[in-house]
Design an enzyme around this catalytic site. Structure first.
Site, PDB file in Angstrom:
ATOM      1  N   SER A  15       0.820  -1.218   0.000  1.00 22.44           N
ATOM      2  CA  SER A  15       0.000   0.000   0.000  1.00 22.44           C
ATOM      3  C   SER A  15       0.855   1.271   0.000  1.00 22.44           C
ATOM      4  CB  SER A  15      -0.906  -0.046   1.241  1.00 22.44           C
ATOM      5  OG  SER A  15      -1.257   1.235   1.679  1.00 22.44           O
TER       6      SER A  15
HETATM    7  N1  GSH Z   1      -7.227   9.163   1.320  1.00 20.84           N
HETATM    8  C1  GSH Z   1      -6.366   8.131   1.809  1.00 20.84           C
HETATM    9  C2  GSH Z   1      -4.946   8.699   1.947  1.00 20.84           C
HETATM   10  O1  GSH Z   1      -4.666   9.789   1.423  1.00 20.84           O
HETATM   11  O2  GSH Z   1      -4.112   8.076   2.594  1.00 20.84           O
HETATM   12  C3  GSH Z   1      -6.415   6.976   0.857  1.00 20.84           C
HETATM   13  C4  GSH Z   1      -5.718   5.741   1.384  1.00 20.84           C
HETATM   14  C5  GSH Z   1      -5.950   4.557   0.479  1.00 20.84           C
HETATM   15  O3  GSH Z   1      -6.515   4.693  -0.610  1.00 20.84           O
HETATM   16  N2  GSH Z   1      -5.505   3.382   0.906  1.00 20.84           N
HETATM   17  C6  GSH Z   1      -5.770   2.179   0.151  1.00 20.84           C
HETATM   18  C7  GSH Z   1      -6.979   1.521   0.763  1.00 20.84           C
HETATM   19  O4  GSH Z   1      -6.858   0.634   1.567  1.00 20.84           O
HETATM   20  C8  GSH Z   1      -4.589   1.246   0.214  1.00 20.84           C
HETATM   21  S1  GSH Z   1      -3.176   1.949  -0.636  1.00 20.84           S
HETATM   22  N3  GSH Z   1      -8.142   2.006   0.372  1.00 20.84           N
HETATM   23  C9  GSH Z   1      -9.409   1.529   0.842  1.00 20.84           C
HETATM   24  C10 GSH Z   1     -10.508   2.507   0.460  1.00 20.84           C
HETATM   25  O5  GSH Z   1     -10.187   3.581  -0.067  1.00 20.84           O
HETATM   26  O6  GSH Z   1     -11.667   2.186   0.698  1.00 20.84           O
END
Ligand code: GSH
Length: 228
Positions: A15
């Site tokens: 991730s």
């Molecule tokens: N807005 C969050 C950030 O900026 O960190 C996004 C984080 C994200 O998209 N993480 C992914 C996830 O698990 C893994 S790389 N997403 C699940 C989802 O968006 O429902």
């Protein structure tokens, strides 16, 4: 001085947003009055357990993520580069072996989280900067060698990582994240007055700081502190 608040960071090296969250928390570990606990876990298990789907499977989100990550890489000063075939890397090859390996490093390590931190970073660097494999034993060994583990330690960790003990430990960390309501990573759990406050993503640091009574000084707290 008030007692340290415990902050757990649940992450998986597959991730890219976890890499950002992880680096920020490592930078703030000695700036905020916190005890940071690194919690390697398995994002595939969180997706399955929560019934969620990775954002990358929705074409528009996938497009957006590419741009978002390039901007964030610069802003956070973390050398993220999307691999040539992110689908293959994230969804076909995945990170189960890598996260078992990191879990084994943590199990073996007796003094703090130093090796886990360095091995995790090297694995992220492989997948999210150098577009290199993280599934083969030789890939894991190379990352661990760069992180400073000896040949003997690497052999031991590789053996340990296929044991039932380690498989169960990774499952239990993943379940722990799910029990906190995880549907993705990074997941940050702050223990405030005996109560867990849960934050998803690497874009909630300002709010998290407010919640634990600390100040958000931007992505590079050492640089901004020296300017004060
Ligand atoms: N807005 C969050 C950030 O900026 O960190 C996004 C984080 C994200 O998209 N993480 C992914 C996830 O698990 C893994 S790389 N997403 C699940 C989802 O968006 O429902």
């Amino acid at each position: 001085m008030a007692s340290k608040k415990v902050v757990e960071v649940f992450y998986d090296v597959v991730s890219p947003y976890s890499w950002l969250g992880f680096e920020i928390m490592c930078r703030y570990r000695n700036v905020w009055n916190i005890e940071l606990k690194l919690r390697p876990a398995f994002l595939g298990g969180v997706m399955q357990g929560s019934g969620n789907k990775p954002p990358g499977v929705i074409p528009n989100k996938f497009q957006y993520m590419g741009k978002d990550l390039a901007r964030l890489s610069e802003y956070f000063d973390v050398p993220l580069q999307t691999p040539a075939d992110p689908f293959e890397v994230m969804f076909n090859k995945g990170s189960l072996n890598a996260m078992r390996f990191v879990t084994a490093v943590q199990e073996r390590e007796k003094l703090g989280d130093n090796q886990v931190e360095r091995v995790s970073r090297e694995l992220w660097r492989r997948i999210w900067k150098e577009d290199k494999d993280i599934t083969e034993p030789s890939s894991l060994s190379e990352a661990a060698m760069k992180a400073g583990l000896s040949d003997g330690e690497i052999k031991e960790v590789l053996e340990l990582s296929s044991s039932k003990e380690i498989k169960d430990k990774l499952k239990s960390a993943t379940k722990n994240a799910l029990d906190h309501g995880a549907f993705g990573f990074p997941l940050l759990v702050c223990h405030v007055n005996g109560k867990p406050e849960v934050f998803f993503g690497s874009d909630r640091f300002e709010l998290m700081a407010h919640c634990i009574g600390e100040k958000w000084l931007g992505p590079q707290p050492d640089k901004s502190a020296s300017k004060l």
